[in-house]
Design a protein around this motif. Sequence first.
Motif, mmCIF file in Angstrom:
data_model
loop_
_atom_site.group_PDB
_atom_site.id
_atom_site.type_symbol
_atom_site.label_atom_id
_atom_site.label_comp_id
_atom_site.label_asym_id
_atom_site.label_seq_id
_atom_site.Cartn_x
_atom_site.Cartn_y
_atom_site.Cartn_z
ATOM 1 N N LYS A 29 -9.253 -11.507 -3.549
ATOM 2 C CA LYS A 29 -9.246 -10.873 -2.220
ATOM 3 C C LYS A 29 -8.527 -9.542 -2.316
ATOM 4 N N LEU A 30 -8.700 -8.734 -1.286
ATOM 5 C CA LEU A 30 -8.020 -7.439 -1.218
ATOM 6 C C LEU A 30 -7.366 -7.272 0.139
ATOM 7 N N TYR A 31 -6.099 -6.902 0.118
ATOM 8 C CA TYR A 31 -5.396 -6.492 1.336
ATOM 9 C C TYR A 31 -5.362 -4.960 1.356
ATOM 10 N N ALA A 82 -3.738 -2.847 -1.585
ATOM 11 C CA ALA A 82 -3.731 -1.386 -1.503
ATOM 12 C C ALA A 82 -2.890 -0.964 -0.316
ATOM 13 N N GLY A 83 -1.910 -0.138 -0.561
ATOM 14 C CA GLY A 83 -1.073 0.384 0.514
ATOM 15 C C GLY A 83 -1.656 1.688 1.029
ATOM 16 N N ASP A 84 -2.057 1.715 2.281
ATOM 17 C CA ASP A 84 -2.610 2.919 2.882
ATOM 18 C C ASP A 84 -1.460 3.814 3.352
ATOM 19 N N VAL A 85 -1.194 4.852 2.559
ATOM 20 C CA VAL A 85 -0.171 5.831 2.933
ATOM 21 C C VAL A 85 -0.816 7.197 3.178
ATOM 22 N N GLY A 86 -2.076 7.126 3.646
ATOM 23 C CA GLY A 86 -2.765 8.350 4.038
ATOM 24 C C GLY A 86 -3.614 8.973 2.959
#
Length: 408
Positions: A63-65, A40-44
């Motif tokens: 797993k999750l990044y 998951a890319g955290d872009v806000g």
Amino acid sequence: MNQTEKKYKKVVLAYSGGLDTSVIIPWLKDNYGCEVIAVAGDVGQGKELSGLEERALKTGASKLYIEDLTKEFVDEYIIPTMQAGAVYEGKYLLGTSFARPIIAKRLVEIAKKEGADAIAHGCTGKGNDQVRFELAIKAFAPEMGIIAPWRTWELKSREDEIEYAEKHNIEIPLTKETNYSKDKNLWHLSHEGLDLEDPKNEPDYDKILEMGVSPEKAPDKATYVTLTFVKGVPVALDGKELDSVELIKTLNKLGGENGIGIIDMVENRLVGMKSRGVYETPGGAILYHAHGMLEEICLDKETQHYKALVAQKFSEIVYNGQWYTPLREALSAFVESTQKTVTGDVKLKLYKGNIIGAGMTSPYSLYSEEVATFGEDNVYDQMDSQGFINLFGLPIKVKALLDEKRGK
């Protein structure tokens, strides 16, 4: 060879925890027998990330990044696009468009780190995002396998996905009644589907808005804000220096409260069809407006006019997922050069969905009150305009005289 006939041992999935990717994890395992690593890319996107790890593992991921990309997203993607003045088809501030390349780049980095042999995404075959993800993957891992379930699986609609999830006891954060297709990040929130698919329907803003209120529900009193830019980069709000991420968050709040940045449009997708969507970009709308105003006094006429042409092309490049291309880099170099003197303060009045200029100053301003004044001055000889008009109008005069001779 059918895509699902290919064998992959380890797949990295672009994971949001929404309907599509929640269903894709078990689907990948059933069809490929592979390990699935969710990223998951955290872009806000905020609260959407809460509980994501538990959800990913519960649906079968090994797993999750969760990768914090927000600062890089703002400084290296949002601000350069804003500096370019890029607005797709005159309305869309590209909120989803420039978020995909940075996420895809990180997917590749993790796929290489994990030794994965494929990357999967949940984009539909009708949308733009499939192109944005895959062009970025090709730029950084040209040999990497790509899995796009929407192109091959038996599920033909979001309703089919919901049924699949229910049959496999997969928890999903929506129901058939609230099944809007949404994309959220720091910059914006998009809404598509359901009643919005028919352009004759007025959006129910009380129902769908999340980043702010409709103009009708905004305060009856205007809010004033002053933005400070240095070389085209916003650095302060009302005299207070703010980190770029915090500045956008603050503008989102102010803009949202005043009904700013709500766009309802039918856009031309890259894949050839028209699509209707509602976008909320409160802080972005304020930033674009302020930056554009400052350029009016800081850029010379020829640069300002040519930059407008570049802005249109830049918006198409971003929209089409061509961020990692020589042309985008070249246009960014041009834009960066134009920003050398875009420094100063811009005051705005926010009122019921409107952004109204309330004054601006710059140490590099090209505006001269002495030259522009309607009063008496000593720097402009008004008789000079006669010769200018004679030369500027010469082609018109010559054509008219020759037409008279020819009896036209």
